[in-house]
Design an enzyme around this catalytic site. Structure first.
Site, PDB file in Angstrom:
ATOM      1  N   VAL A   1     -15.584 -17.474  28.219  1.00 52.59           N
ATOM      2  CA  VAL A   1     -15.617 -16.840  29.543  1.00 52.59           C
ATOM      3  C   VAL A   1     -17.067 -16.726  29.982  1.00 52.59           C
ATOM      4  O   VAL A   1     -17.880 -16.071  29.336  1.00 52.59           O
ATOM      5  CB  VAL A   1     -14.954 -15.452  29.508  1.00 52.59           C
ATOM      6  CG1 VAL A   1     -15.101 -14.766  30.865  1.00 52.59           C
ATOM      7  CG2 VAL A   1     -13.479 -15.573  29.133  1.00 52.59           C
TER       8      VAL A   1
ATOM      9  N   LYS B   1       0.850  -1.189   0.000  1.00 48.11           N
ATOM     10  CA  LYS B   1       0.000   0.000   0.000  1.00 48.11           C
ATOM     11  C   LYS B   1       0.887   1.239   0.000  1.00 48.11           C
ATOM     12  O   LYS B   1       1.665   1.451   0.929  1.00 48.11           O
ATOM     13  CB  LYS B   1      -0.914   0.013   1.229  1.00 48.11           C
ATOM     14  CG  LYS B   1      -1.758   1.281   1.340  1.00 48.11           C
ATOM     15  CD  LYS B   1      -2.556   1.309   2.631  1.00 48.11           C
ATOM     16  CE  LYS B   1      -3.237   2.663   2.827  1.00 48.11           C
ATOM     17  NZ  LYS B   1      -3.964   2.755   4.110  1.00 48.11           N
TER      18      LYS B   1
ATOM     19  N   LEU C   1     -11.101  -2.595  19.705  1.00 44.89           N
ATOM     20  CA  LEU C   1     -12.468  -2.095  19.673  1.00 44.89           C
ATOM     21  C   LEU C   1     -13.082  -1.950  21.059  1.00 44.89           C
ATOM     22  O   LEU C   1     -14.027  -1.187  21.236  1.00 44.89           O
ATOM     23  CB  LEU C   1     -13.347  -3.024  18.820  1.00 44.89           C
ATOM     24  CG  LEU C   1     -12.981  -3.129  17.336  1.00 44.89           C
ATOM     25  CD1 LEU C   1     -13.918  -4.100  16.629  1.00 44.89           C
ATOM     26  CD2 LEU C   1     -13.009  -1.767  16.674  1.00 44.89           C
TER      27      LEU C   1
END
Length: 507
Positions: free
Chosen positions: A185, A77, A333
């Site tokens: 979890v 890129k 995130l």
């Protein structure tokens, strides 16, 4: 500190695991690094474009460039090509400009941007001052035949398959001693802002530190903070949804060595070429169109048949006010999200993991360390948010409600507003943005956006006719020399895939 437990795999989890293991265990195991990931939970996996700093991460942890590119279907890129971000020209031509990763110097003159602004501007700014732009136009790489790993004539980064990258890092981490546990979890056991242990389908795990890489679910950090710890970017970043699809390459297709960003009715679409396929996505605002309308618009944009299935993603836009709380650190995130217009996602993961290492004094952390980590990460997110907003507020498009309203976002970016006022009467320079915390986008990047979107300062510096001709003649000659010296993108991909005798040389 004896144990660090990371919850969540994918790129954020495994990038963090690899970096922490390299930092603490490169001379023998000092800290047990453990990663728990559930086989039942899918990852978002759309962060397929990067910035040049990704090479810093790969080199820091000892990953070979060619091996990494081969196993992640990666391509080169050289920058981002923006299309349709301003209104078409009078003759109907789509507005286009590029944000490459380099900017050449003007010898024995004022800086190259000032020289261009004072010149006759016979060519657009990006075409005038960038070798990377010239390479992209011919689909070339910045690599010559004898380039060593991570070396090139101008800066570059990669397009990569995010899922394959996560798997590649997982295998690399496990080979270096990271413990992988495949489990779900079931509960997080905490006292105040301290996580004591995790109950999983493979038993209970205690740890000194817990790293939350569970994505938008924020499974761990949500247990030690509350809703007041969230700072929304809703007023400054309208886009909060994405619709994505992957398309295979047709026979004879040559992967582009740059990302494409095409502005649509309520946001923008990315196009990222890998070795074997193209990743496509439409990032849009749910305030202006619904998911079905977005999908139909995107389908028409890509000219895809009705039977092609799309993936829809909801995005929580903003950041945590405190990303390190007690003994829990959120990364990726779970810590925040900024739309991927400038490919910042993987770099934010790298920064968070790196900053944790730099702020963790190993034998118990003072509150000042934690506070400074949080301050640095918050400033980084806010700075990147402003840089993304810059692209929108400079647009002169008025053809949809989204584009008519998007200028209002500047009201919620006071620092950017001050800079834009300043840049009406002076060139954007290093010292204007030198207080950056991320150091991801310098004045070089700001200039490409400003001048690519036709935001020029009014300079009244006296000049003479033809004063700057020799500068741009010199730069044109350098661009020609570069284009004649480097490998084509297709040839470089063939070398990655072992279809020639090219041998990677490690630094």
């Amino acid at each position: 500190m004896n144990t660090i437990t990371i919850v969540g795999g994918g790129t954020s989890g495994w990038m963090t695991a690899v970096l922490l293991n390299q930092a603490y265990n490169k001379f023998g195991q000092t800290v047990k690094v453990r990663l728990i990931e559930s086989p039942d939970i899918d990852i978002v996996g759309v962060g397929e474009a990067t910035v040049p700093a990704i090479k810093d991460f790969l080199q820091a942890v000892g990953i070979d460039e060619m091996d990494f590119m081969k196993h992640t279907n990666a391509t080169i890129k050289t920058g981002i090509l923006f299309k349709n971000w301003c209104a078409p020209s009078k003759d109907g031509q789509v507005h286009t400009y590029m944000h490459p990763f380099d900017q050449e110097k003007a010898e024995k003159r004022l800086d190259v941007a000032t020289s261009w602004l004072l010149s006759e501007r016979r060519k657009p700014y990006d075409q005038s001052v960038s070798i990377a732009h010239a390479l992209a136009q011919k689909n070339l790489t910045p690599k010559v035949m004898n380039s060593k790993s991570f070396q090139s004539i101008v800066p570059y980064s990669y397009h990569l398959d995010a899922r394959l990258f996560g798997q590649y890092l997982r295998d690399y981490a496990c080979a270096k001693g990271v413990e992988r546990i495949e489990a779900h979890v079931s509960s997080v056991n905490s006292s105040g802002n301290i996580i004591d242990s995790l109950d999983t389908t493979k038993g209970t795990f205690k740890s000194d530190y817990f790293i939350d890489c569970t994505g938008f679910r924020s499974l761990l950090i949500s247990q030690v903070d509350d809703d007041s710890n969230w700072h929304s970017y809703r007023d400054s970043l309208f886009c909060d949804r994405a619709v994505t699809v992957q398309t295979p390459h047709e026979a004879g297709y040559s992967s582009k060595s740059y990302t494409e960003s095409y502005a649509l009715n309520a946001g923008w679409a990315w196009k990222i070429d890998l070795q074997n396929r193209t990743g496509n996505g439409y990032v849009y605002s749910s305030r202006y169109i619904d998911s079905k309308t977005a999908e139909n618009e995107f389908r028409n944009h890509l000219n895809l048949p009705d039977d092609i299935q799309f993936n829809h993603i909801e995005m929580k836009v903003g950041r945590r006010k405190q990303q390190w709380v007690g003994n829990c650190v959120s990364v990726g995130l779970s810590s925040g999200f900024i739309e991927p217009l400038e490919s910042t996602g993987l770099h934010l993961i790298y920064l968070a993991a790196r900053f944790f290492v730099l702020h963790n004094n190993f034998s118990g952390n003072s509150q000042s360390n934690i506070d400074n980590f949080n301050l640095t990460m918050c400033k980084t997110y806010d700075e990147l948010k402003d840089f993304i907003v810059l692209h929108y507020v400079l647009s002169d498009r008025k053809d949809t409600e989204f584009w008519r309203d998007v200028h209002k976002t500047l009201d919620f970016c006071p620092e950017l507003s001050k800079r834009l006022e300043l840049w009406k009467s002076k060139v954007c320079e290093f010292f204007d943005v030198s207080d950056s915390t991320s150091h991801m986008f310098s004045d070089t990047s700001y200039r490409y956006i400003l001048y690519g979107m036709n935001y020029f300062p009014e300079l009244k510096i006296p000049t003479i006719d033809g004063e700057f001709e020799d500068i741009f003649q010199y730069l044109d000659e350098r661009k020609k020399q570069a284009c004649n010296a480097v490998l084509s993108h297709s040839d470089f991909i063939n070398k990655i895939q072992g279809k020639s005798n090219f041998v990677s040389v490690k630094l």
